[in-house]
Design an enzyme around this catalytic site. Structure first.
Site, PDB file in Angstrom:
ATOM      1  N   GLY A   1      -7.319  -7.930  -4.052  1.00 20.51           N
ATOM      2  CA  GLY A   1      -7.456  -8.911  -3.046  1.00 20.51           C
ATOM      3  C   GLY A   1      -7.641 -10.355  -3.638  1.00 20.51           C
TER       4      GLY A   1
ATOM      5  N   PRO B   1      -5.639  -5.245  -8.306  1.00 26.55           N
ATOM      6  CG  PRO B   1      -5.216  -6.153 -10.474  1.00 26.55           C
ATOM      7  CD  PRO B   1      -6.078  -5.210  -9.808  1.00 26.55           C
ATOM      8  N   GLY B   2      -2.727  -6.614  -6.868  1.00 18.28           N
ATOM      9  CA  GLY B   2      -1.478  -6.712  -6.810  1.00 18.28           C
ATOM     10  C   GLY B   2      -0.945  -8.234  -6.994  1.00 18.28           C
TER      11      GLY B   2
ATOM     12  CE1 TYR C   1       0.017 -10.957   7.044  1.00 20.07           C
ATOM     13  CE2 TYR C   1       1.597 -11.655   5.219  1.00 20.07           C
ATOM     14  CZ  TYR C   1       1.051 -10.862   5.988  1.00 20.07           C
ATOM     15  OH  TYR C   1       1.200  -9.459   5.622  1.00 20.07           O
TER      16      TYR C   1
ATOM     17  CB  CYS D   1      19.633 -15.805  15.679  1.00 19.10           C
ATOM     18  SG  CYS D   1      21.035 -16.046  15.035  1.00 19.10           S
ATOM     19  CD  GLU D   2      12.258 -14.716  15.445  1.00 19.47           C
ATOM     20  OE1 GLU D   2      13.308 -13.814  15.467  1.00 19.47           O
ATOM     21  OE2 GLU D   2      11.167 -14.360  15.431  1.00 19.47           O
TER      22      GLU D   2
HETATM   23  N1  LLP Z   1      -5.968  -2.123  -2.881  1.00 11.30           N
HETATM   24  C1  LLP Z   1      -5.750  -1.786  -1.517  1.00 11.30           C
HETATM   25  C2  LLP Z   1      -6.357  -0.737  -1.100  1.00 11.30           C
HETATM   26  C3  LLP Z   1      -5.094  -2.716  -0.653  1.00 11.30           C
HETATM   27  O1  LLP Z   1      -4.919  -2.363   0.577  1.00 11.30           O
HETATM   28  C4  LLP Z   1      -4.375  -3.666  -1.068  1.00 11.30           C
HETATM   29  C5  LLP Z   1      -3.508  -4.641  -0.454  1.00 11.30           C
HETATM   30  C6  LLP Z   1      -4.402  -4.071  -2.630  1.00 11.30           C
HETATM   31  C7  LLP Z   1      -5.353  -3.159  -3.424  1.00 11.30           C
HETATM   32  C8  LLP Z   1      -3.747  -5.231  -3.182  1.00 11.30           C
HETATM   33  O2  LLP Z   1      -4.351  -6.405  -2.769  1.00 11.30           O
HETATM   34  P1  LLP Z   1      -4.033  -7.738  -3.304  1.00 11.30           P
HETATM   35  O3  LLP Z   1      -4.702  -7.965  -4.692  1.00 11.30           O
HETATM   36  O4  LLP Z   1      -2.464  -7.861  -3.655  1.00 11.30           O
HETATM   37  O5  LLP Z   1      -4.157  -8.714  -2.404  1.00 11.30           O
HETATM   38  N2  LLP Z   1       1.163  -8.333   2.946  1.00 11.30           N
HETATM   39  C9  LLP Z   1      -0.032  -9.053   3.055  1.00 11.30           C
HETATM   40  C10 LLP Z   1      -0.987  -8.557   2.119  1.00 11.30           C
HETATM   41  C11 LLP Z   1      -1.318  -7.082   2.309  1.00 11.30           C
HETATM   42  C12 LLP Z   1      -2.234  -6.406   1.554  1.00 11.30           C
HETATM   43  C13 LLP Z   1      -2.468  -4.995   1.953  1.00 11.30           C
HETATM   44  N3  LLP Z   1      -3.411  -4.297   0.977  1.00 11.30           N
HETATM   45  C14 LLP Z   1       0.158 -10.362   2.291  1.00 11.30           C
HETATM   46  O6  LLP Z   1       1.430 -10.820   2.299  1.00 11.30           O
HETATM   47  O7  LLP Z   1      -0.515 -11.333   2.122  1.00 11.30           O
END
Ligand code: LLP
Length: 463
Positions: free
Chosen positions: A278, A321-322, A364, A391-392
């Site tokens: 997050g 972290p993603g 978002y 088309c939007e």
């Molecule tokens: N761990 C869990 C259990 C999660 O559900 C998530 C993200 C992460 C880790 C990784 O979160 P990050 O570090 O990437 O923020 N599609 C949305 C984000 C959805 C995140 C869902 N879960 C966007 O584009 O902002």
């Protein structure tokens, strides 16, 4: 998130429209490394280069739109997280941000673990050789088949998300003669300061088991009784694109309080806690994200302090972290198709992609930056909205951004910080073909996910 309107006018407007933009930067040609991948620069002709490869060469060789990923930057960020947390903690890269076999191999080499949340992500991870014990399996509604495949593969942990799942995983593990390591995901009741759709620890949403009303404690009671499960810890993920550490502080406090209650009731000290992912990144120069070493220090201190207060041994911490790893490492390269000045409003710049390769702006209200990358320009800044070809009317890639006033069809522009949740959330809307992901490093460029073709689309259409 929003910035204030600025009195400087776009070239084509006498009156400024309402918008979320600040002053045009002093020099539109400067590429700020807050939002651009680390090896990005400009060559002597003014063309953007990344990993030693020019944007014009990338467009010629691979076409547009394309996601261009800086492999050295990806590896450096992954390593920075790994080093920051050290040997007493685990870093699970969240595959939902972006996953491909090349990425899995880089992660394995850099010593990271992997969080997957579907059978498809699990299959990708295993096929690229990620050792199963380094995989965590997530999801709020895993199918029986997905659970079976995860247990059979020997994943390091399954994160349980409901009372039904506690029983489901226990039965499947037992039927396979195994004892599956699990964590229980709880919702700690924190309001994370982020978009409602990506906040996940307040109580009124689908993930996890609430701490409130003793539900989490009851889930622990049940999990401890089942032979098919080995409960190794508690999991909490409070949301995404968060800058403020106070939410993590409250979450850690509440998770540790639960660990203490578990110790008092059952006489067991669970050895692990996972604080999720997050952490926010910079999408514009106004954002100020924290460095991994600051985050690691803050989280470790919070957990250690809370555990000392509760008389517990400090558990092994993991994080997921993603976005913070992959987000800043890629940009989307587009070609400009049309430039349409609307008197008194702004100039609409249409590119050859759109909401099918980046849904985040529409979904978002996300903010992005953009730059002209096939040349530099000294023309006056003009206020633009970068839109796609769908088309939007909500098909917006960058809502408000300044680009040079001489922008013309055929120019290449790029949107930075699109490494996370863009390719992974891409769609075929209007039968668009999803763009390739091209990895660049040391002067070499190679496709790691190829562009879709019309044959790919037609192959699915079997009617
Ligand atoms: N761990 C869990 C259990 C999660 O559900 C998530 C993200 C992460 C880790 C990784 O979160 P990050 O570090 O990437 O923020 N599609 C949305 C984000 C959805 C995140 C869902 N879960 C966007 O584009 O902002």
């Amino acid at each position: 998130m929003s910035r204030s309107a600025h009195p400087a006018g776009p070239r084509h407007a006498d009156v400024l429209p309402e918008g979320h933009y600040s002053a045009p930067p002093a020099d539109l040609n400067v590429l700020d490394h807050k939002v651009w991948a680390q090896t990005v620069g400009r060559d002597e002709g003014g063309v953007l280069t990344v990993g030693g490869v020019s944007a014009t060469r990338l467009a010629e060789e691979f076409g547009t739109p394309a996601y261009i990923l800086d492999e050295a930057d990806f590896r450096a960020r992954a390593r920075a997280w790994r080093t920051a947390f050290g040997a007493d903690a685990d870093v699970f890269y969240a595959g939902k941000a972006f996953l491909s076999r090349a990425v899995v191999r880089w992660l394995a080499e850099e010593g990271l673990n992997l969080d997957v949340c579907s059978g498809g992500e699990l299959a990708t991870a295993l096929s690229a050789g990620m050792p199963a014990e380094r995989i965590a399996f997530h999801g709020n509604n895993k199918s029986g088949d997905e659970i079976r495949r995860a247990v059979e593969a020997g994943v390091g942990r399954i994160v349980l998300d409901s009372f039904q799942e506690i029983v489901r995983v226990a039965h499947i593990a037992q039927s396979l003669g195994q004892r599956q390591k699990v964590q229980i995901r709880i919702t700690v009741g924190v309001e994370a300061h982020t978009h409602e759709f990506i906040a996940t620890a307040h109580e009124d949403q689908k993930f996890g088991i609430p701490l409130a009303g003793g539900q989490a404690a009851e889930a622990v009671r049940r999990a401890l009784q089942l032979d098919g499960l080995e409960l190794i810890g508690i999991h909490s993920h409070i949301g995404s694109q968060i800058f403020d550490m106070s939410g993590f502080e409250v979450a850690a406090h509440r998770v540790v309080r639960l660990l203490k209650d578990i110790r008092d009731e059952h006489g067991v000290e669970l050895p692990e806690i996972d604080l999720g992912g997050g952490l926010g990144i910079a999408y514009t120069s106004d954002d100020d994200p924290r460095e991994p070493h600051e985050i690691a220090k803050a989280l470790t201190e919070i957990v250690t302090r809370e555990c000392e207060g509760a008389g517990l041994r400090t558990p092994r911490i993991s994080v997921e972290p993603g976005r913070a790893i992959v987000g800043p490492t890629a940009f989307t390269l587009y070609e400009v198709g049309t430039v349409k000045p609307l008197e008194g409003l702004r100039t609409y710049v249409s590119v050859d992609g759109g909401m099918s390769d980046n849904i985040r702006t529409a979904l978002y209200d996300a903010e992005y930056s953009v730059a002209l990358v096939s040349r530099t320009s000294s023309a006056e800044p003009m206020l633009t909205r970068v839109v796609g070809k769908h088309c939007e009317s909500g098909d917006i890639v960058v809502k408000d951004a300044f680009l040079p006033g001489d922008l013309a069809p055929g120019d290449l522009i790029a949107v930075p910080a699109t490494g996370a949740y863009c390719r992974s959330m891409a769609s075929n809307y209007n039968h668009a073909l999803r763009p390739p992901v091209v990895a660049v490093k040391d002067g070499e460029a190679r496709v790691i996910v190829r562009r879709e073709t019309e044959e790919d689309l037609l192959r699915l259409d079997v009617g």
